[in-house]
Motif scaffolding. Sequence first.
Motif, mmCIF file in Angstrom:
data_model
loop_
_atom_site.group_PDB
_atom_site.id
_atom_site.type_symbol
_atom_site.label_atom_id
_atom_site.label_comp_id
_atom_site.label_asym_id
_atom_site.label_seq_id
_atom_site.Cartn_x
_atom_site.Cartn_y
_atom_site.Cartn_z
ATOM 1 N N VAL A 151 0.841 -1.189 0.000
ATOM 2 C CA VAL A 151 0.000 0.000 0.000
ATOM 3 C C VAL A 151 0.878 1.242 0.000
ATOM 4 N N LEU A 152 0.620 2.149 -0.951
ATOM 5 C CA LEU A 152 1.359 3.404 -1.060
ATOM 6 C C LEU A 152 0.458 4.547 -0.610
ATOM 7 N N PHE A 153 0.870 5.280 0.399
ATOM 8 C CA PHE A 153 0.110 6.428 0.877
ATOM 9 C C PHE A 153 0.653 7.697 0.232
ATOM 10 N N ASP A 154 -0.170 8.333 -0.600
ATOM 11 C CA ASP A 154 0.173 9.630 -1.183
ATOM 12 C C ASP A 154 -0.248 10.686 -0.160
ATOM 13 N N ARG A 155 0.642 11.032 0.712
ATOM 14 C CA ARG A 155 0.430 11.737 1.973
ATOM 15 C C ARG A 155 -0.247 10.782 2.951
ATOM 16 N N SER A 156 0.030 10.994 4.227
ATOM 17 C CA SER A 156 -0.344 9.989 5.208
ATOM 18 C C SER A 156 -0.733 10.649 6.518
ATOM 19 N N TRP A 157 -0.601 9.870 7.604
ATOM 20 C CA TRP A 157 -0.899 10.418 8.922
ATOM 21 C C TRP A 157 0.042 11.557 9.296
ATOM 22 N N TYR A 158 1.116 11.754 8.517
ATOM 23 C CA TYR A 158 2.029 12.867 8.800
ATOM 24 C C TYR A 158 1.460 14.216 8.364
ATOM 25 N N ASN A 159 0.246 14.220 7.836
ATOM 26 C CA ASN A 159 -0.438 15.495 7.604
ATOM 27 C C ASN A 159 -0.505 16.324 8.886
ATOM 28 N N ARG A 160 -0.644 15.628 10.012
ATOM 29 C CA ARG A 160 -0.745 16.356 11.279
ATOM 30 C C ARG A 160 0.551 17.079 11.616
ATOM 31 N N ALA A 161 1.669 16.499 11.254
ATOM 32 C CA ALA A 161 2.961 17.134 11.529
ATOM 33 C C ALA A 161 3.287 18.225 10.520
ATOM 34 N N GLY A 162 2.571 18.235 9.384
ATOM 35 C CA GLY A 162 2.857 19.206 8.334
ATOM 36 C C GLY A 162 1.769 20.233 8.173
ATOM 37 N N VAL A 163 0.862 19.977 7.218
ATOM 38 C CA VAL A 163 -0.131 20.986 6.861
ATOM 39 C C VAL A 163 -1.054 21.328 8.028
ATOM 40 N N GLU A 164 -1.459 20.333 8.823
ATOM 41 C CA GLU A 164 -2.378 20.630 9.922
ATOM 42 C C GLU A 164 -1.708 21.505 10.974
ATOM 43 N N ARG A 165 -0.444 21.259 11.217
ATOM 44 C CA ARG A 165 0.290 22.090 12.184
ATOM 45 C C ARG A 165 0.510 23.490 11.638
ATOM 46 N N VAL A 166 1.010 23.578 10.415
ATOM 47 C CA VAL A 166 1.380 24.884 9.848
ATOM 48 C C VAL A 166 0.149 25.755 9.615
ATOM 49 N N MET A 167 -0.944 25.156 9.132
ATOM 50 C CA MET A 167 -2.138 25.927 8.799
ATOM 51 C C MET A 167 -3.083 26.107 9.987
ATOM 52 N N PHE A 169 -4.835 23.760 11.555
ATOM 53 C CA PHE A 169 -5.969 22.850 11.580
ATOM 54 C C PHE A 169 -5.930 21.930 12.794
ATOM 55 N N ALA A 170 -4.798 21.851 13.455
ATOM 56 C CA ALA A 170 -4.654 21.069 14.674
ATOM 57 C C ALA A 170 -4.075 21.971 15.758
ATOM 58 N N THR A 171 -4.511 21.765 16.974
ATOM 59 C CA THR A 171 -4.013 22.569 18.095
ATOM 60 C C THR A 171 -2.615 22.096 18.483
ATOM 61 N N PRO A 172 -1.845 22.931 19.191
ATOM 62 C CA PRO A 172 -0.528 22.485 19.670
ATOM 63 C C PRO A 172 -0.613 21.210 20.497
ATOM 64 N N ASP A 173 -1.645 21.057 21.295
ATOM 65 C CA ASP A 173 -1.797 19.841 22.098
ATOM 66 C C ASP A 173 -2.018 18.620 21.207
ATOM 67 N N GLU A 177 0.411 15.392 20.960
ATOM 68 C CA GLU A 177 -0.082 14.030 21.157
ATOM 69 C C GLU A 177 0.265 13.148 19.965
ATOM 70 N N PHE A 178 0.194 13.727 18.773
ATOM 71 C CA PHE A 178 0.594 12.977 17.576
ATOM 72 C C PHE A 178 2.047 12.531 17.693
ATOM 73 N N TYR A 179 2.919 13.444 18.083
ATOM 74 C CA TYR A 179 4.335 13.098 18.194
ATOM 75 C C TYR A 179 4.578 12.017 19.244
ATOM 76 N N ARG A 180 3.781 12.013 20.313
ATOM 77 C CA ARG A 180 3.928 10.974 21.322
ATOM 78 C C ARG A 180 3.406 9.633 20.813
ATOM 79 N N SER A 181 2.362 9.683 19.987
ATOM 80 C CA SER A 181 1.678 8.452 19.574
ATOM 81 C C SER A 181 2.289 7.782 18.352
ATOM 82 N N VAL A 182 2.744 8.579 17.387
ATOM 83 C CA VAL A 182 3.095 7.989 16.093
ATOM 84 C C VAL A 182 4.251 6.989 16.170
ATOM 85 N N PRO A 183 5.287 7.191 17.006
ATOM 86 C CA PRO A 183 6.315 6.143 17.068
ATOM 87 C C PRO A 183 5.756 4.815 17.560
#
Length: 316
Positions: A151-167, A169-173, A177-183
Amino acid sequence: MSKKPTEKPTEKPTDPKAAFRERVHADMLDSFDEELEEELDDDRLAALLDHASDHPDEKSLSRSVYFKELFRLQRELVKLQDWISATGAKAVVLFEGRDSAGKGGAIKRITQRLNPRVCRVVALPAPSEREKGQWYFQRYAPHLPARGELVLFDRSWYNRAGVERVMGFATPDEVEEFYRSVPEFERMLVRSGITVIKYWFSITDEQQHFRFLMRIHDPLKQWKLSPMDLQSRVRWEDYTRAKEDMFERTHIPEARWWVIDGNDKKRARLNCISHLLSQFPYGDIAHADVELPDRKHTPGYKREDIPEAMYVPDRY
């Protein structure tokens, strides 16, 4: 005895407009190359490229190397596909990077000759209101591979670390939490038998600027530009900081990041495919010989004529 005057090497145009026109021309040639990839079969193109060295344009040589290597690697991808299907292996490949970095082009060349039942692409739209209320990884989980799937993900759950953070769309909290969970999420995938490979396509500021201009002026590519893409130009430095944090906090031994230089699209595609192949201990899979059976003929059967009005007009 007079000396023959030496010829000066051809200099590239110093006028910015002329230089831009030259790059536009080169990009158009790349587009033609992409059409060749789609329309010409391997044998016809290989025969054509065998005589490429006779062409006065030296650039055609690099083009021939590209196509020959691409087809060679795609044959290896078919072997990888057969191995994944036969062994029941499971793999997920994430494609991340700046807008216009070449993720889609690489994915297209990987899947071009593969069976979509074995190798499939996931490109999720923006989350719905219901999905926004779910556990963050929940909408990605249904698309993870089963046995015998790549399975190839053309963008993935890392949207939260990129566009959602920069724009915003996601709160700092939520980002924290994403950074704690994703590993842990990715370690769970690996423990379950899924190979996780993460690619970041990297391009320079200047290269992205050029590619965006090409999309603006090319009516066949304008659909690729979204308001979010335009904002990515404004927030280049914000995305850079987000990428650096992402690498620092999610580059783990079980699922490390691999960076691909995307400034040259052709080299990026070949390098990506070559590296992807190196991540699997695949080999040749024996196949039974295939024989085409005889067609059955039924006495008295007559094929009905199709009315002329049902045919598409024969314009070409």
